[in-house]
Design a protein around this motif. Sequence first.
Motif, PDB file in Angstrom:
ATOM      1  N   GLY A 128     106.213  18.471  19.829  1.00  0.00           N
ATOM      2  CA  GLY A 128     105.746  17.881  21.083  1.00  0.00           C
ATOM      3  C   GLY A 128     106.735  18.129  22.198  1.00  0.00           C
ATOM      4  N   ALA A 129     106.542  17.440  23.307  1.00  0.00           N
ATOM      5  CA  ALA A 129     107.380  17.642  24.482  1.00  0.00           C
ATOM      6  C   ALA A 129     107.572  16.325  25.223  1.00  0.00           C
ATOM      7  N   VAL A 130     108.706  16.243  25.923  1.00  0.00           N
ATOM      8  CA  VAL A 130     108.996  15.103  26.780  1.00  0.00           C
ATOM      9  C   VAL A 130     109.298  15.653  28.167  1.00  0.00           C
ATOM     10  N   LEU A 131     108.528  15.254  29.176  1.00  0.00           N
ATOM     11  CA  LEU A 131     108.736  15.678  30.561  1.00  0.00           C
ATOM     12  C   LEU A 131     109.490  14.588  31.298  1.00  0.00           C
ATOM     13  N   VAL A 132     110.638  14.935  31.847  1.00  0.00           N
ATOM     14  CA  VAL A 132     111.398  13.995  32.662  1.00  0.00           C
ATOM     15  C   VAL A 132     111.104  14.368  34.111  1.00  0.00           C
ATOM     16  N   THR A 133     110.245  13.603  34.772  1.00  0.00           N
ATOM     17  CA  THR A 133     109.680  14.016  36.057  1.00  0.00           C
ATOM     18  C   THR A 133     109.260  12.799  36.859  1.00  0.00           C
ATOM     19  N   ASP A 134     108.954  13.031  38.135  1.00  0.00           N
ATOM     20  CA  ASP A 134     108.379  11.964  38.956  1.00  0.00           C
ATOM     21  C   ASP A 134     106.859  11.918  38.835  1.00  0.00           C
ATOM     22  N   GLY A 135     106.299  12.812  38.023  1.00  0.00           N
ATOM     23  CA  GLY A 135     104.856  12.833  37.796  1.00  0.00           C
ATOM     24  C   GLY A 135     104.090  13.773  38.693  1.00  0.00           C
ATOM     25  N   GLN A 136     104.712  14.268  39.766  1.00  0.00           N
ATOM     26  CA  GLN A 136     104.002  15.158  40.685  1.00  0.00           C
ATOM     27  C   GLN A 136     104.082  16.588  40.154  1.00  0.00           C
ATOM     28  N   VAL A 137     103.157  16.908  39.233  1.00  0.00           N
ATOM     29  CA  VAL A 137     103.086  18.221  38.591  1.00  0.00           C
ATOM     30  C   VAL A 137     101.774  18.870  39.016  1.00  0.00           C
ATOM     31  N   HIS A 138     101.835  20.142  39.408  1.00  0.00           N
ATOM     32  CA  HIS A 138     100.691  20.770  40.064  1.00  0.00           C
ATOM     33  C   HIS A 138     100.000  21.856  39.258  1.00  0.00           C
ATOM     34  N   ASP A 139     100.400  22.080  38.003  1.00  0.00           N
ATOM     35  CA  ASP A 139      99.747  23.127  37.208  1.00  0.00           C
ATOM     36  C   ASP A 139      99.098  22.568  35.953  1.00  0.00           C
ATOM     37  N   VAL A 140      98.755  21.277  35.956  1.00  0.00           N
ATOM     38  CA  VAL A 140      98.137  20.663  34.781  1.00  0.00           C
ATOM     39  C   VAL A 140      96.766  21.274  34.515  1.00  0.00           C
ATOM     40  N   ALA A 141      95.916  21.341  35.517  1.00  0.00           N
ATOM     41  CA  ALA A 141      94.552  21.839  35.331  1.00  0.00           C
ATOM     42  C   ALA A 141      94.543  23.276  34.832  1.00  0.00           C
ATOM     43  N   ALA A 142      95.470  24.105  35.306  1.00  0.00           N
ATOM     44  CA  ALA A 142      95.493  25.511  34.910  1.00  0.00           C
ATOM     45  C   ALA A 142      95.981  25.688  33.475  1.00  0.00           C
ATOM     46  N   THR A 143      96.844  24.799  32.996  1.00  0.00           N
ATOM     47  CA  THR A 143      97.459  24.959  31.679  1.00  0.00           C
ATOM     48  C   THR A 143      96.718  24.209  30.590  1.00  0.00           C
ATOM     49  N   LEU A 144      95.976  23.168  30.941  1.00  0.00           N
ATOM     50  CA  LEU A 144      95.361  22.284  29.955  1.00  0.00           C
ATOM     51  C   LEU A 144      94.490  23.010  28.927  1.00  0.00           C
ATOM     52  N   PRO A 145      93.629  23.958  29.316  1.00  0.00           N
ATOM     53  CA  PRO A 145      92.767  24.595  28.309  1.00  0.00           C
ATOM     54  C   PRO A 145      93.523  25.362  27.237  1.00  0.00           C
ATOM     55  N   SER A 146      94.731  25.833  27.531  1.00  0.00           N
ATOM     56  CA  SER A 146      95.476  26.658  26.580  1.00  0.00           C
ATOM     57  C   SER A 146      96.436  25.862  25.711  1.00  0.00           C
ATOM     58  N   LEU A 147      96.497  24.542  25.875  1.00  0.00           N
ATOM     59  CA  LEU A 147      97.451  23.755  25.089  1.00  0.00           C
ATOM     60  C   LEU A 147      97.053  23.706  23.616  1.00  0.00           C
ATOM     61  N   GLY A 148      95.776  23.453  23.331  1.00  0.00           N
ATOM     62  CA  GLY A 148      95.349  23.384  21.945  1.00  0.00           C
ATOM     63  C   GLY A 148      96.102  22.313  21.171  1.00  0.00           C
TER      64      GLY A 148
END
Length: 695
Positions: free
Chosen positions: A144-164
Amino acid sequence: MTAQDIAFAPLVPWAVLVPLALVALMLAAYGLFRRARGGWWRLAGLAVLILALANPSLVTEKREPIRDVAVIVVDQSPSQKIGERTARTERAVAALRERLARFPDLEVRIVRAGGGDGTEVEETRLMEAMTRAVSDVPRGRLAGAVLVTDGQVHDVAATLPSLGDFGPVHALLTGDREEGDRRLTIVQAPSFGIVGKDITFTIRVDDLPAPRGGGDGGIAGVTLRQDGQEAQMLAVPLGEEVPITLPLSHGGLNIVELTAEAGPRELTLANNRAAVVVNGVRDRLRVLLVSGEPHAGERTWRNLLKADPAVDLVHFTILRPPEKNDGTPIRELSLIAFPIRELFEMKLSEFDLIIFDRYKKRGVINNMYLANIAEYVERGGAFLEASGPTFATALSLYRSPIGTILPGGPTGRVLEQPFKPTVTEVGKRHPVTAGLTDAPDGVGSWGRWMRQIDVSADRGSTVMSGAEGRPLLLLDRVGQGRVAQLSSDHFWLWSRGYEGGGPQAELLRRLAHWLMKEPELEENDLRTAVDGSRITITRRSLEPDARPVTVTAPDDTAQQVEMQEAGTGQATGTLIASEPGIWRVTDGEKSAVAVVGAVNPPELADVRSTPEPLSPVLRQTGGGAYWLEGDGSGIPAIRRVRPGRDAAGSGWLGLRGNDDHVVTGVTQTPLLPALPVLLLALGMLLLAWRREGRG
């Protein structure tokens, strides 16, 4: 690490063994049903015989476990620099690294993204960085993964289908709950406009979050500055789209900088600033050319100007002065009467450039109209004077109201000798003549001229010299306008190709553009150019100037940039922008702005910390969002969970344990030796036969 299992290697094919076993067992079962003597012994013997034919063995595997891979993605985007977010991020990463090190079956990879490397300066692309960091790892090993961020991420929609089957993705949020901010947005703006016409763009100022129930959100003060000029103050209603109309004053890039005052709840002022960049183009360049008399070079000016399709040329030649009476009928002197009053009083301001070629005082244009031309230049017009021999006489144009705007006065001499126009030391730095020749002495491989009117340079800049080193081309600023003076009437020799000709077309183009105040030909100017995240600063000056400039970032941090003098009138410096927005440059006297990234970059559209942009990936992977309270060291507990189990809960987050391994060795031990088992089966069958025989 070892693992054991039971394997079968039948002595006869399963296709034969299974039917025989079924028949035997059915017969034994029938005997039991009929309560035949020895039925149980017969069943036991058949079962042992079938088991022996199945040939079971104990398989022992030597296994070497493969560690799972977890990735920590650290958000280093510009919005992470707000408040305590950067400090919280680093403390959270250190705590994660320490806790994950306690799991011996886990490999941890740390990747930092969004740091403004030229491709991520406008938006935060953490998902892309996350998948790229583990692209060499099979999905069966991903924890898995842990993102340390403020939450403002702009490539979620483009990457989501390929996560599997990526594994749980969790978010540790570095901001505070219920944050607020004020934002200035350019809703609509043109990319180009016509010089002299108005442009209209639309802005919007919002206080985030918006007031509940809508309604009047109040008024925000907005400062508007066009091309670094004096600022204007505007009152803009919050939450409404407001159109703004401004005149486009010059060609090239026109930059309008807008700054909204700080709001009651303000995270950063970086998104309180925006810029409108409009490329100014001229519809048509209107030029008035007045030739004082016919001469060999008269048509040179006309041909050069008419060669440009963007030029509207009005050309008049004075064929006969009023005092000359040769009996020629008036109707044969010209196609139309010389419209003196219409040109020099009624429509003078409509011309962009006025050229007087070998004009002398002959009473055709009286002093009142010549004074109008001088006033036209003072108000911002452009004037070019090409002198002829009469400029050195009492009929000189210098002895009229035009003389007040000319930079050079006649000495009375006319130099009738061949010479090559020479670019002076100042001319080598002036954009009108810089680069016309690479020769160190300023003399190009071009043809000679044969006559020059001697003038004294009273003011302005002498960019070219001629015979005896006397001023040939002088440039000056008069009031709000500009004046050029060429003290020779042999410019036409270059156009005719005499002795190879010269750069007459390029020189006239630059001269006209400088007179028209085109920004790229300013001799004392500070300009910026943006290529990706690289800002190139150029200072042009007539005197060498290598002073450093001060560059202020969108977050108001300032730094010094050294300038390198090139010796051609330009000093340059470069800077890599670390974030999008408006970068301000000044050397103490001149200032400029550089717009890095888009006009409204996603990175600055909303800088509040929120899990909403990441919600789709958290739901799909079973991860959770957690706020880093206080200094950021209090991260949730970490557990290893089996695939398919919940991976997020109150106060804890889970990383998948895949138990993947590599088999390094196998041993196989038979469970039923053939001969003993066969004897055992025969013994049981004999007992069954004997039992039946007694009956």
